[in-house]
Motif scaffolding. Structure first.
Motif, mmCIF file in Angstrom:
data_model
loop_
_atom_site.group_PDB
_atom_site.id
_atom_site.type_symbol
_atom_site.label_atom_id
_atom_site.label_comp_id
_atom_site.label_asym_id
_atom_site.label_seq_id
_atom_site.Cartn_x
_atom_site.Cartn_y
_atom_site.Cartn_z
ATOM 1 N N GLU A 118 0.793 -1.242 -0.024
ATOM 2 C CA GLU A 118 -0.038 0.030 -0.011
ATOM 3 C C GLU A 118 0.961 1.563 0.296
ATOM 4 N N GLY A 119 2.293 1.056 0.138
ATOM 5 C CA GLY A 119 3.007 2.308 0.028
ATOM 6 C C GLY A 119 3.286 2.937 1.419
ATOM 7 N N ARG A 120 2.891 2.281 2.360
ATOM 8 C CA ARG A 120 3.246 2.828 3.900
ATOM 9 C C ARG A 120 4.432 2.156 4.578
ATOM 10 N N PRO A 121 5.148 2.925 5.449
ATOM 11 C CA PRO A 121 6.146 2.260 6.159
ATOM 12 C C PRO A 121 5.656 1.064 6.937
ATOM 13 N N GLN A 122 6.611 -0.078 6.827
ATOM 14 C CA GLN A 122 6.475 -1.185 7.851
ATOM 15 C C GLN A 122 6.803 -0.822 8.996
ATOM 16 N N LEU A 123 6.165 -1.825 10.142
ATOM 17 C CA LEU A 123 6.006 -1.588 11.487
ATOM 18 C C LEU A 123 7.296 -2.649 12.146
ATOM 19 N N TYR A 124 7.417 -3.566 11.333
ATOM 20 C CA TYR A 124 8.228 -4.817 12.075
ATOM 21 C C TYR A 124 9.616 -5.071 11.202
ATOM 22 N N GLY A 125 9.756 -4.256 9.984
ATOM 23 C CA GLY A 125 10.806 -4.733 9.105
ATOM 24 C C GLY A 125 11.078 -6.201 8.718
ATOM 25 N N THR A 126 10.001 -6.597 8.372
ATOM 26 C CA THR A 126 9.984 -8.061 7.841
ATOM 27 C C THR A 126 10.244 -7.949 6.275
#
Length: 199
Positions: A118-126
């Motif tokens: 969706e083009g958003r930053p990830q939260l867990y860096g997976t």
């Protein structure tokens, strides 16, 4: 409800997926965009799993056991051409995790994968991809300290450790960075639009 047969069916979907991935690695075809054969299998697996979910709900640990529950997550994680299905599953998985009936790491990976598409930053860096230097690196994330804190909360290693592991894995699989990164990015955005991830 015969959960044993359902569990076996879900595990078979995962095994077909991994067998195809191994074949593509051996043929050196994994890094060349979204392979057509793989896309077809992912979509077909998603369709079958969706029917199962419509029948039994999310395949939780208490219903289908650990192996099948994790297999279901892998099928969902790979159903990247089905945004509606992935978004439906992340909500079901959130509920299952809150009831201790699914692995919180699965939720971390699925949450990140949806965010990336969706083009958003990830939260867990997976989620990882090739960068401008030809290195496999985490996709954009909000803040390293927060990412590592969230990773720790679900039992994952640090992002720095995971980056080393991921880079070692692509080397062992003889995966190479794309020769034309700009062209690859353009095709990726076209695909995201066609799949319905972005407008």
């Amino acid at each position: 409800m015969d959960y044993t047969t359902i569990a076996e069916r879900i595990i078979n979907l995962k095994n077909e997926d991994l067998a195809l991935r191994d074949k593509l690695i051996k043929n050196g075809q994994l890094s060349e965009g979204y392979n057509e054969e793989m896309e077809k299998l992912h979509n077909s697996n998603a369709e079958i799993l969706n029917e199962i979910i419509n029948t039994i709900g999310y395949p939780t640990l208490d219903k289908v056991g650990k192996e099948a529950s994790e297999a279901a997550w892998l099928v969902i994680q790979h159903s990247i051409g089905q945004p509606g299905f992935m978004r439906k599953c992340v909500k079901l998985l959130e509920s299952a995790v809150s009831e201790n009936k699914a692995n919180p790491r699965s939720l971390a990976y699925l949450t990140d994968r949806i965010a990336v598409y969706e083009g958003r930053p990830q939260l867990y860096g997976t989620q990882f991809d090739w960068d401008e230097n030809g290195e496999l690196s985490p996709r954009p994330y909000d803040d390293l300290a927060n990412v590592n804190q969230r990773r720790k909360s679900v039992g994952l290693n640090t992002l720095e450790e995971q980056t080393d592991i991921m880079r070692g894995q692509v080397k062992s699989e003889n995966q190479a960075p794309p020769t034309d990164l700009e062209n690859r990015k353009q095709k990726y955005d076209e695909w995201r639009k066609a799949a319905g991830w972005i407008k």
